[in-house]
Design a protein around this motif. Sequence first.
Motif, PDB file in Angstrom:
ATOM      1  N   LEU A 119      -8.522  -6.585  -0.054  1.00 51.03           N
ATOM      2  CA  LEU A 119      -7.818  -7.202   0.769  1.00 51.03           C
ATOM      3  C   LEU A 119      -7.979  -5.964   1.703  1.00 51.03           C
ATOM      4  N   THR A 120      -7.742  -4.512   1.284  1.00 53.44           N
ATOM      5  CA  THR A 120      -8.045  -3.570   1.801  1.00 53.44           C
ATOM      6  C   THR A 120      -9.630  -3.512   2.484  1.00 53.44           C
ATOM      7  N   SER A 138       5.092   2.538   4.846  1.00 50.96           N
ATOM      8  CA  SER A 138       4.621   2.299   3.520  1.00 50.96           C
ATOM      9  C   SER A 138       4.700   3.209   2.301  1.00 50.96           C
ATOM     10  N   TYR A 170       7.579  -0.323  -4.504  1.00 53.14           N
ATOM     11  CA  TYR A 170       7.297   0.175  -5.707  1.00 53.14           C
ATOM     12  C   TYR A 170       6.762   0.855  -6.975  1.00 53.14           C
ATOM     13  N   SER A 172      -0.360   0.793   0.120  1.00 53.15           N
ATOM     14  CA  SER A 172       0.245   0.099  -0.122  1.00 53.15           C
ATOM     15  C   SER A 172      -0.026  -1.480  -0.665  1.00 53.15           C
ATOM     16  N   LEU A 173      -0.696  -2.167  -0.057  1.00 51.68           N
ATOM     17  CA  LEU A 173      -1.453  -3.667   0.606  1.00 51.68           C
ATOM     18  C   LEU A 173      -2.150  -3.609  -1.453  1.00 51.68           C
ATOM     19  N   GLN A 174      -2.609  -2.181  -1.929  1.00 53.67           N
ATOM     20  CA  GLN A 174      -3.987  -2.433  -2.942  1.00 53.67           C
ATOM     21  C   GLN A 174      -2.677  -2.260  -3.929  1.00 53.67           C
ATOM     22  N   ALA A 189       0.763  -3.552  -3.227  1.00 51.60           N
ATOM     23  CA  ALA A 189       1.397  -4.936  -3.703  1.00 51.60           C
ATOM     24  C   ALA A 189       1.170  -5.843  -4.755  1.00 51.60           C
ATOM     25  N   PHE A 190      -0.527  -5.977  -3.978  1.00 52.32           N
ATOM     26  CA  PHE A 190      -1.691  -6.724  -4.202  1.00 52.32           C
ATOM     27  C   PHE A 190      -2.495  -6.937  -5.834  1.00 52.32           C
ATOM     28  N   ASN A 191      -2.986  -6.024  -5.569  1.00 56.75           N
ATOM     29  CA  ASN A 191      -3.142  -5.159  -7.468  1.00 56.75           C
ATOM     30  C   ASN A 191      -4.818  -5.169  -7.418  1.00 56.75           C
ATOM     31  N   GLY A 192      -5.018  -4.804  -6.065  1.00 55.11           N
ATOM     32  CA  GLY A 192      -6.559  -5.020  -5.863  1.00 55.11           C
ATOM     33  C   GLY A 192      -7.242  -4.848  -4.364  1.00 55.11           C
TER      34      GLY A 192
END
Length: 174
Positions: free
Chosen positions: A116-117, A154, A161, A106-108, A110-113
């Motif tokens: 962060l992960t 998540s 999304y 979900s972070l990938q 949301a942040f398109n990358g």
Amino acid sequence: MTAVFIYFVLNDGINQIRTILSKDPIKIMATVMMSLSAGIFEEYLTREFLFQNFLKLFKNNKLILSSLLSSIIFGFLHLYNIFNIGLNTTLQQVFYATAIGLLFASLQIAFNGLILTVGLHSLIDFQLNLLVHNDNVVPWSAIIIIFSPIVIISLLAIYLYEKEYKKSSASQNF
């Protein structure tokens, strides 16, 4: 930032830092290198390579299915620990790694990358390798209570999304 501070205080962050700094510098450096390499390799394998290929494979609900499958594979990657920590603890690790995999997916999205992960994954591995040193058995109920909300939130985020993705795709087709 507030959440990080609260986590730091609730988890006795000062003593954790002292514990880490009391370790042998060679062990600290080896743990940093291992944590970074695991974070980079596992994230690029599951969230970049597998996730992207699953996206190409599915037509409907592609974000949800790609996230679920790549996260389950991420969880199963931890089965190799069965030789070090035993069956029950390894199965718990597979469960919570899958839950964290969904969070990372979900972070990938949301942040398109992956930056962060990769960073979060490396920090989790770093902390676990330097601070976890007991063989206390954690009951399954605790694992389920802690990680089920992560799975639910998540999946909900990924669903939203997906919904937004379908809406924007439909508007581009007109």
